[in-house]
Design an enzyme around this catalytic site. Structure first.
Site, mmCIF file in Angstrom:
data_model
loop_
_atom_site.group_PDB
_atom_site.id
_atom_site.type_symbol
_atom_site.label_atom_id
_atom_site.label_comp_id
_atom_site.label_asym_id
_atom_site.label_seq_id
_atom_site.Cartn_x
_atom_site.Cartn_y
_atom_site.Cartn_z
ATOM 1 N N SER A 51 -42.068 29.990 12.995
ATOM 2 C CA SER A 51 -40.966 30.795 13.547
ATOM 3 C C SER A 51 -39.647 30.486 12.829
ATOM 4 O O SER A 51 -38.677 31.231 12.967
ATOM 5 C CB SER A 51 -40.820 30.562 15.050
ATOM 6 O OG SER A 51 -40.521 29.205 15.311
ATOM 7 N N HIS A 52 -39.587 29.386 12.071
ATOM 8 C CA HIS A 52 -38.363 29.077 11.321
ATOM 9 C C HIS A 52 -38.617 28.963 9.820
ATOM 10 O O HIS A 52 -37.836 28.382 9.082
ATOM 11 C CB HIS A 52 -37.680 27.829 11.886
ATOM 12 C CG HIS A 52 -37.102 28.113 13.226
ATOM 13 N ND1 HIS A 52 -37.849 28.062 14.378
ATOM 14 C CD2 HIS A 52 -35.880 28.558 13.594
ATOM 15 C CE1 HIS A 52 -37.103 28.424 15.408
ATOM 16 N NE2 HIS A 52 -35.903 28.732 14.948
ATOM 17 N N GLU A 192 -40.140 32.234 18.695
ATOM 18 C CA GLU A 192 -41.520 32.179 19.196
ATOM 19 C C GLU A 192 -41.813 33.437 20.027
ATOM 20 O O GLU A 192 -42.914 33.978 19.971
ATOM 21 C CB GLU A 192 -41.735 30.926 20.074
ATOM 22 C CG GLU A 192 -41.537 29.604 19.358
ATOM 23 C CD GLU A 192 -42.641 29.300 18.338
ATOM 24 O OE1 GLU A 192 -43.693 29.945 18.405
ATOM 25 O OE2 GLU A 192 -42.413 28.437 17.480
#
Ligand code: NDP
Length: 337
Positions: A51-52, A192
């Site tokens: 997610s990053h 997320e």
């Protein structure tokens, strides 16, 4: 290599890094910024924190294209006192500001026992463990936090006011990876929730409310509504603390102020990051390391318990190949190149 399901592909970490350098260099970043961003994004993919990782690139690029963020930023670090440091990120993304200022924070905390760093005029779109782990790997206890844009309802409300407001702490250990937690103070990080919406997964109850304030498990409805803080009023209080540290102490925006100035291009809002580094060699007793190792051993004898950070570090040591890079995302990044 395309996987059997035709929805994902395999990329080595080297391939990911050079793709990221290319996409940023071709969209207005200088080489220092491109390299710093590539290190951060590749580290996220390496640790399974997708997610990053690459997922954030369209947002980063949108903020370069809209000229909200300075891709040629030249962050400057100054000492306000011996132990109080400030970094002006020059309206750039966080990774280069961190790369330039963390060594000074380490130096100051090593010599003085404790030191703070306020990063201002910055755009943070990443996880926080890279910075706290860096401090821990240099023998320091590290704490970092940053605010965002209103996305989370304070306890008692159904309206967004707090950012997702992550906070991370890393604890140094000899001959072991540090103990690191890094968490949104929302029940779940927005990235997320976005991934769950993209991949069609239902979320547990309690992550957020729909636009009418009703409880829902549908990530798409939550993205139209509001996230909830973890742990009710207790998480809400920690989120409030993050706002005060990241904005009240740094002098940069609270989440509600960031929203007022943001152009909603899909990238990160402007804000501050607050970091605290403490040197246990000066603060604690001589035997602090053994004392804490005993504590870690003891807690791990409890059935079902693991230390925060362990899952991520295990993934890190497994492979140099990321097997599940979303193909649509990969194609999009190539188009952006
Ligand atoms: P998670 O809820 O997935 O994890 C939070 C922490 O809890 C992690 O350190 C994790 O360690 C630990 N943990 C999880 N399960 C256990 C367990 N069973 N036992 C012990 N420890 C456990 O993270 P979030 O979804 O809240 O946040 C994800 C990321 O999003 C963070 O990196 C955060 O910095 C980032 N973020 C960034 C924002 C920004 O504006 N820049 C905004 C909001 C979030 P482990 O990793 O080992 O599982």
């Amino acid at each position: 290599m395309v996987n059997d399901n035709n929805k994902s592909i395999e990329l080595s970490l080297e391939e990911i890094k050079s793709l990221v350098i290319r996409v940023f260099s071709n969209n207005g970043c200088d080489i220092n910024n491109s390299n710093a961003l590539a290190s951060t994004i590749t580290a996220a993919e390496r640790d399974g924190a997708s997610s990053h990782g690459l997922f954030r690139i369209p947002g980063y690029i949108a903020s370069l294209v809209s000229k909200k963020v300075n891709g040629k930023s030249n962050p400057v670090v100054k000492n306000k006192t011996n132990i109080i440091l400030e970094c002006d990120a020059d309206n750039g993304f966080a990774p280069l500001a961190l790369e330039k200022s963390l060594p000074a924070l380490v130096n100051s905390a090593k010599n003085n026992g404790i030191s703070t760093l306020s990063i201002k005029n910055c755009y943070h779109f990443a996880a926080l463990w890279p910075e706290t782990e860096f401090l821990a790997k240099n023998g320091l206890v590290g704490i970092a936090c940053t605010a965002y844009k209103p996305s989370v309802a304070p306890a008692g409300s159904k309206e967004p006011f707090f950012g997702t407001n992550p906070i991370s702490m890393a604890w140094p250990r000899d001959n072991h990876d540090p103990v690191v937690f890094d968490m949104a103070t929302a029940t779940m990080a927005k990235g997320e929730v976005m991934l769950a919406a993209r991949d069609g997964h239902e979320l547990p109850e309690g992550v957020g409310l729909d636009s009418k304030g009703n409880i829902t498990k549908d990530p798409k409805e939550i993205l139209k509504g509001v996230l909830l803080p973890f742990g009710g009023y207790k998480g809400s209080a920690i989120s409030l603390m993050v706002e005060l540290f990241a904005a009240g102490l740094t002098g940069d925006y609270f989440s509600y102020e960031a929203e007022l100035s943001d152009n909603n291009d899909g990238g990160p809002p402007k804000g501050g990051e607050f970091l605290l580094a403490m040197n246990p060699d000066i603060i604690a007793d001589n035997n602090w390391n053994n004392h804490c190792e005993n504590f870690f051993s003891k807690i791990k004898t409890l059935d079902g318990v693991r230390l925060p950070g362990e899952r991520r570090h295990k993934i890190r040591n497994q492979t140099n190949v990321i097997r599940n890079v979303n193909k649509e995302l990969y194609n999009k990044i190539n188009e952006l190149c």
